[in-house]
Design an enzyme around this catalytic site. Structure first.
Site, mmCIF file in Angstrom:
data_model
loop_
_atom_site.group_PDB
_atom_site.id
_atom_site.type_symbol
_atom_site.label_atom_id
_atom_site.label_comp_id
_atom_site.label_asym_id
_atom_site.label_seq_id
_atom_site.Cartn_x
_atom_site.Cartn_y
_atom_site.Cartn_z
ATOM 1 N N GLU A 59 0.820 -1.218 0.000
ATOM 2 C CA GLU A 59 0.000 0.000 0.000
ATOM 3 C C GLU A 59 0.852 1.265 0.000
ATOM 4 O O GLU A 59 0.399 2.317 -0.430
ATOM 5 C CB GLU A 59 -0.937 0.023 1.223
ATOM 6 C CG GLU A 59 -2.168 -0.840 1.048
ATOM 7 C CD GLU A 59 -3.229 -0.608 2.130
ATOM 8 O OE1 GLU A 59 -2.996 0.179 3.066
ATOM 9 O OE2 GLU A 59 -4.283 -1.246 2.027
ATOM 10 N N HIS A 65 10.032 -26.415 -1.471
ATOM 11 C CA HIS A 65 9.500 -27.586 -2.169
ATOM 12 C C HIS A 65 8.284 -27.228 -3.009
ATOM 13 O O HIS A 65 7.564 -28.112 -3.477
ATOM 14 C CB HIS A 65 9.175 -28.680 -1.147
ATOM 15 C CG HIS A 65 10.375 -29.059 -0.335
ATOM 16 N ND1 HIS A 65 11.151 -30.171 -0.609
ATOM 17 C CD2 HIS A 65 10.979 -28.446 0.714
ATOM 18 C CE1 HIS A 65 12.160 -30.225 0.240
ATOM 19 N NE2 HIS A 65 12.074 -29.176 1.062
ATOM 20 N N LYS A 116 -13.453 0.304 -2.511
ATOM 21 C CA LYS A 116 -14.499 0.519 -1.494
ATOM 22 C C LYS A 116 -15.652 1.314 -2.114
ATOM 23 O O LYS A 116 -16.823 0.969 -1.949
ATOM 24 C CB LYS A 116 -13.940 1.288 -0.296
ATOM 25 C CG LYS A 116 -13.078 0.460 0.646
ATOM 26 C CD LYS A 116 -12.714 1.280 1.895
ATOM 27 C CE LYS A 116 -11.816 0.526 2.855
ATOM 28 N NZ LYS A 116 -11.400 1.302 4.024
HETATM 29 O O1 PA5 Z 1 -4.091 0.683 5.629
HETATM 30 C C1 PA5 Z 1 -5.227 1.045 5.396
HETATM 31 O O2 PA5 Z 1 -5.557 2.231 5.452
HETATM 32 C C2 PA5 Z 1 -6.308 0.042 5.058
HETATM 33 O O3 PA5 Z 1 -5.812 -1.246 4.916
HETATM 34 C C3 PA5 Z 1 -7.331 0.059 6.181
HETATM 35 O O4 PA5 Z 1 -6.692 -0.262 7.381
HETATM 36 C C4 PA5 Z 1 -8.476 -0.917 5.908
HETATM 37 O O5 PA5 Z 1 -9.063 -0.613 4.669
HETATM 38 C C5 PA5 Z 1 -9.511 -0.829 7.025
HETATM 39 O O6 PA5 Z 1 -9.992 0.471 7.123
HETATM 40 P P1 PA5 Z 1 -10.794 0.951 8.419
HETATM 41 O O7 PA5 Z 1 -9.900 0.881 9.579
HETATM 42 O O8 PA5 Z 1 -11.190 2.357 8.092
HETATM 43 O O9 PA5 Z 1 -11.984 0.038 8.554
#
Ligand code: PA5
Length: 426
Positions: free
Chosen positions: A284, A305, A418
């Protein structure tokens, strides 16, 4: 605490790969320290091991104790950055078999990290006849997967303990000011913990997001923070001898030289979810604007393996980073009077000796096969070692994002999915 071995990069990188990046690294380190680079509003994690909210920390410890006393099970609801860090640390410091091996505290189940009906039914079945509490974690408070799971477990709790009783078993970790979960928690009077405004999901393991479930698992969160604080202090020192600078420069130079994948390898099965946490952190943070090393992971020796063939002889697109921990305990290989398998030359030798030789053999083979190798050596696993390693990877990730000239602290791609899902669901 951490030893970085870059000797197996010789031949893959120009001599000046570090010195030619020193200026950019200095600038990246400055932006992280001063919180004024791209995404600087989300760099609160840089000083978190020192500046964390001590009052909330004490509440986390008290809540963990209460959960341990009143519940046989804790259900942790969250996804992505609101889940992976806690699971990574619990499994790394205990075991992937935590619920079987940890007898003197609540079992921990993770829910709301997908949309599988079968997985949901399984967790419900595992907890319904036990005393349980819920920690629902969502920074936005609107993510579909945890929101759906929370509906289900809230209803289960209310059915079992009544609305008042349920309130005392629900712990909400969310934004300090806004969001649907914040509104609900305020209205119902749940105990609340905060995802700080200046810390993004994937950097939040050392906030209440990770710390509450980790503390419920019986892990010393003060020692965890101490390890992170040690890393914070050491890695803030500028210079070519800083291991975070060296590692960030090496992965950037390898990427510019044509490598596209970074494989994170470990010989400890308990590392699997730590690798999942690491993949989110780097995926990310770096994977945007058509750039970034693809973060993948392998578990050795099992994956030798299965994935070993590709790593040795497939597309030459990867570098490999091996994390090695000193063993906590020793197991000696027994003697077999009949020597049926011909392995008596190993009798009486520690299993860790065999593992060490396997690792050396793998590194040699992979380097010969064109896979540059980075080795990170750590002492035996403990809370401080884990805290140190978490901060090391976070800091390298921040430096790496800036070397790549991306904002390492946003995730527009996650928002795209989302938003599409909200639209399709009407
Ligand atoms: O790193 C991030 O921002 C995402 O992976 C969020 O943690 C994930 O989408 C969950 O979001 P939230 O905490 O708003 O439910």
């Amino acid at each position: 605490m951490l030893t970085l071995d870059l000797s197996k990069l010789n031949g893959f990188l120009p001599q000046d790969y570090l010195s030619s990046r020193e200026g950019a690294l200095r600038e990246a380190a400055r932006m992280l320290a001063e919180h004024n680079g791209p995404g600087g509003d989300f760099t609160g994690w840089v000083t978190l091991p020192r500046d964390y909210d001590k009052e909330e920390f004490a509440r986390i410890q008290a809540a963990a104790k209460r959960i341990q006393q009143q519940s046989q099970v804790l259900v942790v609801i969250g996804i992505g950055g609101s889940y992976l860090g806690a699971r990574a640390v619990v499994e790394l410091l205990h075991s992937p078999n935590f619920n079987l091996t940890h007898k003197d505290g609540p079992e921990i189940y993770f829910a709301g990290n997908g949309l599988s009906s079968d997985a949901m039914l399984e967790v419900i079945d595992l907890v319904k006849d036990k005393d349980f509490s819920v920690n629902v974690i969502s920074k936005s408070g609107t993510t579909t997967e945890p929101a759906v799971a929370f509906r289900i477990f809230k209803a289960l709790l209310e059915e079992k303990y009544g609305r008042e009783g349920a309130r005392k078993r629900i712990y909400a970790t969310t934004d300090a000011h806004k969001g649907a979960l914040k509104g609900l928690a305020d209205a119902e009077g749940y105990e609340e913990f905060v995802v700080p405004d200046n810390v993004g999901g994937r950097y939040s393991v050392l906030t209440a997001v990770g710390l509450l479930p980790i503390a419920v698992a019986g892990i010393d969160i003060e020692a965890l923070m101490d390890g992170a604080a040690q890393a914070m202090e050491e890695l803030a020192r500028p210079g070519a001898d800083n291991p975070a600078w060296q590692y960030a420069a090496a992965r950037h130079a390898l990427y510019e030289g044509g490598k596209k994948v970074e494989l994170l390898a470990c010989y400890e099965p308990c590392f699997r979810f730590f690798a999942e946490w690491w993949k989110q952190l780097y995926g990310e943070s770096e994977g945007k604007e058509g750039k970034g090393l693809f973060p993948a992971s392998v578990e050795y020796t099992a994956d030798l393996h299965s994935m070993g063939q590709y790593i040795q002889e497939g597309e030459r697109l990867m570098l490999e980073t091996v994390v090695q921990f000193a063993p906590k305990g020793e197991f000696l290989i027994p003697n077999d009077p009949e020597n049926v398998d011909g392995l008596n030359f190993l009798s009486g030798k520690p299993l860790s000796f065999v593992a060490e030789q396997a690792m050396r053999a793998v590194i040699l083979a992979h380097v010969d096969g064109g896979v540059p190798n980075v080795r990170i050596q750590m002492p035996a696993l403990s809370e401080t070692v884990t805290g140190y390693l978490i901060y090391f990877f976070e800091y390298v990730c921040g430096l790496s994002g800036y070397l790549l000239k991306v904002n390492p602290f946003n995730q527009p791609g996650v928002e795209a999915y989302k938003n599409n899902m909200y639209a399709l669901l009407g």
